[in-house]
Design a protein around this motif. Structure first.
Motif, short mmCIF file in Angstrom:
data_model
loop_
_atom_site.label_atom_id
_atom_site.label_comp_id
_atom_site.label_asym_id
_atom_site.label_seq_id
_atom_site.Cartn_x
_atom_site.Cartn_y
_atom_site.Cartn_z
N LEU A 3 0.85 -1.18 0.00
CA LEU A 3 0.00 0.00 0.00
C LEU A 3 0.89 1.23 0.00
CD1 LEU A 3 -1.93 -2.28 1.17
CD2 LEU A 3 -3.18 -0.41 2.19
N THR A 4 0.51 2.23 -0.77
CA THR A 4 1.32 3.43 -0.80
C THR A 4 0.47 4.65 -1.12
OG1 THR A 4 3.29 4.46 -1.74
CG2 THR A 4 2.01 3.09 -3.23
N ALA A 5 0.80 5.75 -0.47
CA ALA A 5 0.05 7.00 -0.66
C ALA A 5 0.79 7.94 -1.60
CB ALA A 5 -0.17 7.68 0.68
N GLY A 6 1.82 7.43 -2.28
CA GLY A 6 2.59 8.29 -3.18
C GLY A 6 3.69 7.51 -3.83
N PRO A 7 4.53 8.23 -4.60
CA PRO A 7 5.65 7.55 -5.25
C PRO A 7 6.59 6.94 -4.20
CG PRO A 7 5.75 9.94 -5.60
CD PRO A 7 4.48 9.67 -4.88
N THR A 8 7.18 5.81 -4.52
CA THR A 8 8.07 5.13 -3.58
C THR A 8 9.42 5.86 -3.49
OG1 THR A 8 7.03 3.03 -4.09
CG2 THR A 8 9.23 2.92 -3.11
N PRO A 9 9.76 6.38 -2.30
CA PRO A 9 11.07 7.05 -2.17
C PRO A 9 12.21 6.04 -2.34
CG PRO A 9 9.63 7.57 -0.30
CD PRO A 9 9.00 6.44 -1.04
N ARG A 10 13.23 6.43 -3.05
CA ARG A 10 14.42 5.58 -3.21
C ARG A 10 15.52 6.23 -2.38
NH1 ARG A 10 12.47 0.93 -5.95
NH2 ARG A 10 10.54 1.74 -6.81
N VAL A 11 15.71 5.73 -1.18
CA VAL A 11 16.68 6.32 -0.26
C VAL A 11 17.87 5.37 -0.14
CG1 VAL A 11 17.02 7.34 2.02
CG2 VAL A 11 14.73 7.30 1.02
N THR A 12 19.02 5.82 -0.57
CA THR A 12 20.21 4.96 -0.46
C THR A 12 20.76 5.04 0.96
OG1 THR A 12 21.57 6.77 -1.28
CG2 THR A 12 20.80 5.16 -2.90
N THR A 13 21.42 3.96 1.38
CA THR A 13 21.89 3.91 2.77
C THR A 13 22.99 4.94 3.05
OG1 THR A 13 23.36 2.10 2.15
CG2 THR A 13 21.25 1.50 3.14
N ASP A 14 23.71 5.38 2.00
CA ASP A 14 24.77 6.37 2.26
C ASP A 14 24.20 7.74 2.58
OD1 ASP A 14 23.92 6.50 -0.41
OD2 ASP A 14 25.78 7.49 -1.03
N ARG A 15 22.95 8.00 2.21
CA ARG A 15 22.37 9.29 2.60
C ARG A 15 21.19 9.13 3.57
NH1 ARG A 15 17.92 11.28 -0.11
NH2 ARG A 15 17.12 9.97 -1.77
N TRP A 16 20.98 7.90 4.00
CA TRP A 16 19.94 7.65 4.99
C TRP A 16 20.38 8.17 6.36
CZ3 TRP A 16 19.31 5.07 9.65
CH2 TRP A 16 18.00 4.77 10.04
N GLN A 17 19.46 8.75 7.07
CA GLN A 17 19.77 9.24 8.41
C GLN A 17 18.49 9.13 9.24
OE1 GLN A 17 20.77 13.48 8.88
NE2 GLN A 17 22.51 12.83 10.11
N PHE A 18 18.66 8.78 10.51
CA PHE A 18 17.52 8.73 11.42
C PHE A 18 17.74 9.75 12.52
CE2 PHE A 18 15.22 6.99 15.11
CZ PHE A 18 13.96 6.91 14.55
N THR A 19 16.72 10.58 12.73
CA THR A 19 16.85 11.70 13.66
C THR A 19 15.73 11.69 14.69
OG1 THR A 19 17.78 13.03 11.87
CG2 THR A 19 17.01 14.22 13.80
N VAL A 20 16.10 11.87 15.94
CA VAL A 20 15.12 12.10 16.99
C VAL A 20 15.26 13.55 17.44
CG1 VAL A 20 14.37 11.54 19.34
CG2 VAL A 20 15.03 9.70 17.76
N ASN A 21 14.18 14.32 17.33
CA ASN A 21 14.14 15.69 17.83
C ASN A 21 13.26 15.74 19.06
OD1 ASN A 21 15.68 17.47 15.94
ND2 ASN A 21 14.29 16.53 14.45
N THR A 22 13.76 16.33 20.12
CA THR A 22 12.96 16.40 21.34
C THR A 22 12.14 17.68 21.36
OG1 THR A 22 14.48 17.63 22.75
CG2 THR A 22 14.84 15.23 22.55
N GLU A 23 11.20 17.71 22.30
CA GLU A 23 10.35 18.89 22.47
C GLU A 23 11.16 20.10 22.90
OE1 GLU A 23 10.70 16.43 24.49
OE2 GLU A 23 10.77 17.19 26.55
N ALA A 24 12.36 19.87 23.44
CA ALA A 24 13.21 20.98 23.88
C ALA A 24 14.18 21.42 22.79
CB ALA A 24 13.98 20.57 25.14
N GLY A 25 14.09 20.79 21.62
CA GLY A 25 14.95 21.19 20.51
C GLY A 25 16.26 20.44 20.42
#
Lengths: 85, 199
Positions: B32-54
Motif C-alpha cells: 500500500l502506498t500513498a505516493g511515489p516510492t522514495p528511493r533512499v540509499t543507505t549512504d544518505r539515509w539518516q535517522f533523527t530524533v528531535n525532542t520537544e526541547a529542541g
C-alpha cells in the motif's frame, strides 16, 4: 508507475458533491500549479485515496471513506474553479 | 471414477488462528502506498530524533546497523482488513535508540522520507513494542515495503509502522499524522477495531 489519473476520483467525489469535480480546475498549495482535477496523480492502493499534484507531487486531496461517512481533506488545494451548467 | 473435490472453503483459515475483528488472513504481502516510492540509499539515509526541547539525536546507516539488533516474529494487521501472521523482521529496538534521549514528551510524530507522518503515544514506542526494521524474511527490506528501514509497531494497525522512516519528533501534545488527520483513528488498536475517528 503505480498511480492512475484523476478521472478515477469521479465516482467517489460524485457521492459527496452534486457536480462532477474532475472537470474543475484546482490550484496546488505547494507549487501554485493549476490544472484539472482529472490531471491529478491518484494513489488508490492505500487506506484512502490520495491525489497528488502532477507538477510537484505534493498531496492536494485526501479522501477517506468510513462505514457511514467520508473525510475529504483539501488542505493541499488553494481553490477549485468549478464549471457550472 | 470418483471425483475428489476439496470443496469451496473461501479464505483458508485454521480454526485456532485468532484474528482481530473484521480482519482476514492474507498469504501475500500487499503493498500500500500513498505516493511515489522514495528511493533512499543507505549512504544518505539518516535517522533523527528531535525532542520537544529542541535537542537533536542522529544516526547514520552505519551507526544503526552497528547497534544491537533483534529478530522479531510477529503478526501484522492492516486497517484495510488484511492480516499476515508470523512475519519475520530484524531491527533495532526503539528502547536502544531512545535510551539516552532526554525528554518529557508523551507523544511522538514519526516522519518518513516522502513526507508521510503518523502519530502515536511515546509509551507505545518503548518497552519492547517498536523497532526500526531493516530486514524482512531474511532479506534486505525492499523500497516497496519501506526499505531501507521502516518503523515496526505491530500491536497497532500497520499504517502506524511508517515506511521509509527518517525520524521522530517528540511532542508534549498529540499531533495527528497523515491518515489520522483525514478520518483514521488516533490510536488504531486492531483488537478494539479502532479504524476510524469515533470507533
Amino acid at each position: 508507475m503505480n498511480h492512475v489519473d484523476g478521472n478515477a476520483l469521479a465516482g467517489d467525489l460524485r457521492e459527496i458533491f452534486a457536480v462532477d469535480l474532475t472537470a474543475a480546475t484546482g490550484q496546488c498549495s505547494g507549487c501554485g500549479y493549476k490544472g484539472s482535477v482529472a490531471s491529478l496523480r491518484v494513489y488508490q492502493n492505500a487506506p484512502g485515496v490520495v491525489a497528488r499534484c502532477p507538477h510537484c507531487e505534493e498531496v492536494v486531496l485526501r479522501l477517506v471513506r468510513g462505514r457511514d461517512r467520508a473525510w475529504l481533506d483539501l488542505r493541499g488545494t488553494v481553490s477549485l474553479e468549478i464549471p457550472l451548467p | 471414477m470418483p471425483i475428489v473435490s476439496p470443496g469451496f472453503t473461501g479464505r483458508r483459515q485454521s480454526p485456532d488462528v485468532q484474528l482481530p475483528p473484521g480482519q482476514y488472513l492474507a498469504e501475500d504481502f500487499p503493498v500500500l502506498t500513498a505516493g511515489p516510492t522514495p528511493r533512499v540509499t543507505t549512504d544518505r539515509w539518516q535517522f533523527t530524533v528531535n525532542t520537544e526541547a529542541g535537542q537533536r539525536y542522529d544516526w547514520s546507516w552505519q551507526q544503526l546497523i552497528e547497534l544491537p539488533a533483534e529478530k522479531i516474529t510477529t503478526d501484522i494487521h492492516c486497517v484495510t482488513k488484511w492480516s499476515k501472521l508470523g512475519t519475520r523482521w530484524k531491527g533495532v529496538s526503539l528502547d536502544v535508540l531512545l535510551e539516552d534521549v532526554e525528554t518529557a514528551a508523551d507523544y511522538a510524530l514519526v516522519q518518513s522520507y516522502g513526507g508521510y507522518t503518523t502519530n502515536l503515544p511515546l509509551e507505545d514506542l518503548i518497552d519492547g513494542q517498536a523497532w526500526i526494521a531493516y530486514r524482512y524474511d531474511g532479506e534486505e527490506l525492499t523500497p516497496e515495503h519501506g526499505g531501507p528501514a521502516r518503523l515496526l509497531v505491530p500491536h497497532l494497525y500497520f499504517w502506524k509502522s511508517a515506511k521509509w522512516v527518517r525520524g521522530i519528533q517528540l511532542l508534549l501534545e498529540d499531533e495527528p499524522g497523515f491518515w489520522e488527520s483525514a478520518g483514521y483513528h488516533d490510536y488504531g488498536d486492531p483488537w478494539r477495531e479502532q479504524r476510524y475517528q469515533g470507533d
